[in-house]
Design a protein around this motif. Structure first.
Motif, PDB file in Angstrom:
ATOM      1  N   LYS A  83       0.841  -1.192   0.000  1.00 44.89           N
ATOM      2  CA  LYS A  83       0.000   0.000   0.000  1.00 44.89           C
ATOM      3  C   LYS A  83       0.881   1.249   0.000  1.00 44.89           C
ATOM      4  O   LYS A  83       1.783   1.370   0.836  1.00 44.89           O
ATOM      5  N   SER A 105       1.607   4.699   1.085  1.00 40.59           N
ATOM      6  CA  SER A 105       1.099   5.441   2.242  1.00 40.59           C
ATOM      7  C   SER A 105       0.692   6.863   1.850  1.00 40.59           C
ATOM      8  O   SER A 105       1.442   7.582   1.199  1.00 40.59           O
ATOM      9  N   PRO A 159       1.056   1.346  11.494  1.00 38.63           N
ATOM     10  CA  PRO A 159       0.592   1.579  10.117  1.00 38.63           C
ATOM     11  C   PRO A 159       0.640   0.315   9.261  1.00 38.63           C
ATOM     12  O   PRO A 159      -0.264   0.089   8.424  1.00 38.63           O
ATOM     13  N   THR A 160       1.647  -0.531   9.493  1.00 39.71           N
ATOM     14  CA  THR A 160       1.754  -1.768   8.705  1.00 39.71           C
ATOM     15  C   THR A 160       0.594  -2.701   9.036  1.00 39.71           C
ATOM     16  O   THR A 160      -0.008  -3.324   8.152  1.00 39.71           O
ATOM     17  N   ALA A 179      -2.404  -1.583   7.209  1.00 39.27           N
ATOM     18  CA  ALA A 179      -2.323  -1.952   5.786  1.00 39.27           C
ATOM     19  C   ALA A 179      -2.662  -3.431   5.613  1.00 39.27           C
ATOM     20  O   ALA A 179      -3.348  -3.817   4.659  1.00 39.27           O
ATOM     21  N   GLU A 203      -6.216  -4.029   5.602  1.00 39.40           N
ATOM     22  CA  GLU A 203      -6.819  -3.631   4.314  1.00 39.40           C
ATOM     23  C   GLU A 203      -6.492  -4.608   3.201  1.00 39.40           C
ATOM     24  O   GLU A 203      -6.839  -4.376   2.040  1.00 39.40           O
ATOM     25  N   TYR A 208      -3.249  -5.685   2.365  1.00 44.09           N
ATOM     26  CA  TYR A 208      -1.894  -5.565   1.797  1.00 44.09           C
ATOM     27  C   TYR A 208      -0.892  -6.244   2.718  1.00 44.09           C
ATOM     28  O   TYR A 208      -1.193  -6.548   3.870  1.00 44.09           O
ATOM     29  N   GLN A 265       2.420  -4.953   2.990  1.00 46.62           N
ATOM     30  CA  GLN A 265       3.488  -4.044   3.363  1.00 46.62           C
ATOM     31  C   GLN A 265       3.107  -2.635   2.929  1.00 46.62           C
ATOM     32  O   GLN A 265       2.126  -2.449   2.199  1.00 46.62           O
ATOM     33  N   ILE A 266       3.924  -1.682   3.360  1.00 44.92           N
ATOM     34  CA  ILE A 266       3.662  -0.278   3.006  1.00 44.92           C
ATOM     35  C   ILE A 266       4.802   0.259   2.146  1.00 44.92           C
ATOM     36  O   ILE A 266       5.967  -0.051   2.405  1.00 44.92           O
ATOM     37  N   TRP A 321       6.481   3.578   1.905  1.00 42.50           N
ATOM     38  CA  TRP A 321       6.512   4.847   2.633  1.00 42.50           C
ATOM     39  C   TRP A 321       6.778   5.986   1.653  1.00 42.50           C
ATOM     40  O   TRP A 321       7.632   5.870   0.764  1.00 42.50           O
ATOM     41  N   TYR A 339      -3.375   2.194  -3.964  1.00 46.52           N
ATOM     42  CA  TYR A 339      -3.264   3.653  -3.908  1.00 46.52           C
ATOM     43  C   TYR A 339      -4.636   4.299  -3.840  1.00 46.52           C
ATOM     44  O   TYR A 339      -5.461   4.106  -4.720  1.00 46.52           O
ATOM     45  N   ARG A 351      -6.682  -0.958  -6.074  1.00 52.10           N
ATOM     46  CA  ARG A 351      -5.610  -1.943  -6.172  1.00 52.10           C
ATOM     47  C   ARG A 351      -5.158  -2.031  -7.628  1.00 52.10           C
ATOM     48  O   ARG A 351      -5.936  -2.366  -8.513  1.00 52.10           O
TER      49      ARG A 351
END
Ligand SMILES: *Cc1c(COP(=O)(O)O)cnc(C)c1O
Length: 356
Positions: A172, A174, A200-201, A204, A207, A209, A211-212, A214, A307, A311
């Motif tokens: 994802k 961020s 935050p991870t 994600a 949601e 995902y 990983q993020i 950054w 984003y 997806r």
């Protein structure tokens, strides 16, 4: 060096074909203590707990940083470190930013080589396997005073690592949380950077995902890193990676990928990687690959980007088509002594240098 060998080695219970990464520790560890303004002698001792109280400054104020690196075994049983001087330079860079006293090359490299040598039988042999080494520095003074600690410990612990095959992941981008801020500690391998990334991870992951990616803390318009890895993007046949800064960790794998890409003659741009350019490239079909790089898995290939609630799928390239796979293979072949080492990256760990 003070050497105290384990009287109760666990190596005979270790099954190199069946273990869980990160939970099994080799028989020995390195420790070295700092007090009265100087580092003491390096000690190689049996792995195990060390006593501290909850008033230890390192856990209260987070004055702690670490390194991650690997030792590899080749088919003849020779053992190599990979660019260890880079980790040495970096641990001192992290230390400096966290007001931790720097360590000498002797403490770091001699400690590392002695540990790897004495426990070389713990290093698995086989595709993708290695010994993961974790050097760390942390404040040990027993005091609840928010100031620079006067006591520290340097330690190295190690855990066998398995084949690093990892399935493609979705990440994802961020648009809210940040890993690092301008003027902050993003370029240091500070323990607290990891703590700050977990929440935050986790969101994600909820949601869907893994990983993020950054983005910059100010506008969220530029790629910085992916999870705890540096990030590469390929549009058509050019690869892009953000330049290092005080917000981006200067990864050894990133630097090695850059040199290997140059050697292969791949077009490479080091500079701003704009989120909007990557999204546009995905929409018009010119975005070929996005991947993360770091010591632990070498390369993590992304199958989709998230984003703003959408997806976006990435193309599935064959190994022959993928720059990420080619560069990863180039790197692994050097690390494991299956290819020439034109850059002088491998460092042989000599046998029985330390009378044990
Ligand atoms: C350790 C780390 C990396 C990767 O560095 P390598 O030297 O390649 O292992 C990248 N980003 C962050 C935030 C890290 O902590």
């Amino acid at each position: 060096m003070i050497i105290q060998k384990s009287t109760n080695p666990r190596i005979s219970n270790f099954d190199p074909n069946n273990f869980s990464f990160g939970n099994v520790f080799i028989d020995h560890m390195i420790i070295c203590e700092y007090e009265n303004g100087k580092w003491g002698e390096v000690q190689l001792v049996p792995y195990g707990p060390i006593g501290f109280t909850p008033a230890m400054m390192g856990v209260n104020y987070g004055q702690a940083c670490f390194e991650g690196m690997k030792a590899y075994k080749d088919k003849d049983g020779q053992v190599f470190l990979f660019r260890p001087e880079k980790n040495f330079e970096r641990i001192n860079k992290s230390a400096k930013r966290l007001a931790i006293p720097e360590i000498s090359e002797e403490i770091f490299l001699e400690g590392l080589k002695a540990l790897v040598d004495i426990d070389r039988d713990w290093i698995p042999y086989g595709e993708g396997t290695s010994l993961y080494l974790r050097p760390l520095l942390f404040a040990t003074e027993e005091a609840l005073k928010a100031r620079i600690s006067e006591k520290y410990m340097f330690a190295i612990v190690a855990t066998p690592a398995k084949s690093y095959y990892t399935a493609p992941v979705s990440v994802k981008i961020s648009d809210h949380y940040s890993r690092a801020a301008s003027g902050g500690v993003g370029a240091a391998k500070a323990a607290g950077n990891y703590a700050a990334s977990f929440y935050p991870t986790q969101l994600a992951i909820e949601e869907g995902y893994d990983q993020i990616i950054w983005t910059d803390d100010c506008s969220h318009e530029y790629f910085e890193e992916s999870g705890t890895m540096n990030v590469f993007v390929r549009i058509n046949d050019t690869i892009y990676t953000p330049s290092t800064s005080d917000k981006i960790l200067d990864g050894v794998t990133r630097d090695s990928f850059i040199k290997l890409a140059e050697k292969r003659g791949i077009n490479l741009v080091i500079g701003d990687v704009k989120v909007s350019d990557v999204i546009e490239a995905q929409k018009n079909g010119t975005l070929k690959e996005v991947w993360g790089v770091g010591t632990a898995v070498v390369t993590s290939i992304f199958e989709a980007l998230g984003y703003q609630g959408e997806r976006l799928e990435l193309p599935k390239l064959s190994d022959e088509e993928s720059f990420a796979v080619q560069l990863k293979n180039d790197l692994v072949n050097i690390q494991t002594n299956q290819a020439e080492d034109p850059f002088g990256w491998r460092v042989l760990v000599e046998e029985n240098v330390y009378s044990i």
